[in-house]
Design a protein around this motif. Structure first.
Motif, PDB file in Angstrom:
ATOM      1  N   ASP A  63       0.783  -1.124   0.027  1.00  0.00           N
ATOM      2  CA  ASP A  63      -0.094  -0.088  -0.082  1.00  0.00           C
ATOM      3  C   ASP A  63       0.832   1.240   0.049  1.00  0.00           C
ATOM      4  O   ASP A  63       2.032   1.066   0.639  1.00  0.00           O
ATOM      5  N   ALA A  69      -1.481  -4.921   2.883  1.00  0.00           N
ATOM      6  CA  ALA A  69      -0.882  -3.742   2.775  1.00  0.00           C
ATOM      7  C   ALA A  69       0.538  -4.185   2.433  1.00  0.00           C
ATOM      8  O   ALA A  69       1.372  -3.373   1.807  1.00  0.00           O
ATOM      9  N   TRP A  97       1.628   3.028   9.367  1.00  0.00           N
ATOM     10  CA  TRP A  97       0.534   3.619   8.491  1.00  0.00           C
ATOM     11  C   TRP A  97       0.500   4.919   8.628  1.00  0.00           C
ATOM     12  O   TRP A  97       0.900   5.444   9.735  1.00  0.00           O
TER      13      TRP A  97
END
Ligand code: 2GW
Ligand code: MN
Length: 296
Positions: A156, A211, A285
């Motif tokens: 991601d 991800a 993240w």
């Protein structure tokens, strides 16, 4: 309980994982039921992995999608941080998939590292942007990646590297424990529970995070082709799995066990508070900006 280290066999015939210390971390699971190592800080000597992979001429491709607004929002920070932390000891080729090639930032890359831009179409539904990555990755492996890199890692874009993400993470089939679920009971895993979807599953091993996944180019080609196929079958049947490509990836990884599992160090969220088993964070993240980014 772990009696076997399957390990990556290098051309030299020895297992690259021979030096993994499965007993150095009494506080976490360091081995799966089927004998794959779960990589936690303190279990491995980073220099050993770098030396063995250099000796074996390992090379890595990283795929990342930056479609529409995600490009300006996340790509530059992602790439700059990857330059500092991702497979620093090895040759790396970045594959940036985007619908706006002219906006890809021009970043100074280290020696042995290069970046290729692949133009992709922009799907109108965000679920499709995410799911169609599977097809695009499989195509890029077939047409380019397999000629240059032994390993492929798929990411991601909404994340930043903050610590070593190195060659200890390389393996034939590599999956990541989702930071929200690794300590939770199976009953809370968000697998797809609709029997009409190809991603349907009652039980599994872990809840993996889409991800980050990777492996040899052959395996990643198989993962992405198979997930694309099951996603398309769902479309024909007018169903969509709960977490889209992530649900299909979880199903695949249940049917085809990964040879290596990454601890949540390899993709952590700062929204989760202090955890005593987390000694380092390697990838974080990025802050979600649903307000500006998820207008559909
Ligand atoms: C995604 C959602 C809503 C609006 C836009 C997008 C979007 C995603 C986009 O406009 N442009 C784009 O390039 N993407 C790519 O898809 C980008 O690489 C992004 O990181 C990836 C997944 O979307 P993301 O990061 O917003 O979704 P997450 O963080 O909730 O991802 C998990 O669940 C997804 C499926 O719903 C995927 O499985 C993903 O791999 C998971 O981490
Ligand atoms: Mn994401």
């Amino acid at each position: 309980r772990c009696h076997l280290i399957p390990g990556e066999k290098l051309k030299l015939g020895i297992s690259i994982d021979a030096s993994l210390d499965l007993w150095s971390r009494g506080d976490v699971q360091t081995c799966t039921d089927w004998g794959a190592p779960v990589i936690w800080d303190g279990m491995f000597d980073p220099d050993h992995y770098d030396q063995e992979h250099r000796r074996n001429h390992s090379s890595v491709s990283l795929t990342v999608f930056a479609v529409g607004r995600y490009l300006d929002a996340y790509l530059e920070a992602f790439l700059l941080s990857a330059e500092r932390h991702f497979m620093v000891a090895l040759p790396v080729t970045y594959y940036v998939f985007t619908d706006v090639p002219q906006r890809v930032p021009n970043i100074q890359l280290g020696p042995g590292r290069s970046l290729k831009v692949v133009r992709v179409q922009r799907h109108s539904r965000w679920q499709d942007i995410s799911m169609m990555r599977m097809r695009a990755i499989a195509d890029a492996i077939e047409s380019q990646i397999r000629r240059y890199s032994r390993y492929v890692f798929c990411f991601d874009v909404d994340q930043v590297f903050v610590g070593r993400f190195g060659s200890e993470a390389l393996g034939d089939s590599v999956a990541l424990l989702h930071a929200y679920y690794y300590h939770r009971p199976q009953s809370l895993y968000t697998y797809d529970r609709n029997p009409r979807s190809r991603a349907y599953m009652e039980t599994g091993d872990f809840y993996y995070h889409a991800a980050v996944f990777g492996g040899s180019w052959q395996t990643v080609k198989n993962i992405t082709e198979t997930c694309y196929q099951t996603i398309m079958e769902d479309k024909e049947n007018q169903v969509e799995a709960l977490w889209h490509d992530e649900s299909h990836l979880n199903k695949y990884l249940w049917l085809h066990k990964p040879s290596r599992v990454l601890s949540p160090e390899y993709c952590w969220s700062s929204d989760i508070g202090y955890r005593s088993d987390m000694h380092v964070t390697r990838l974080l993240w990025a802050k979600k900006r649903y307000d500006t980014l998820r207008i559909t």
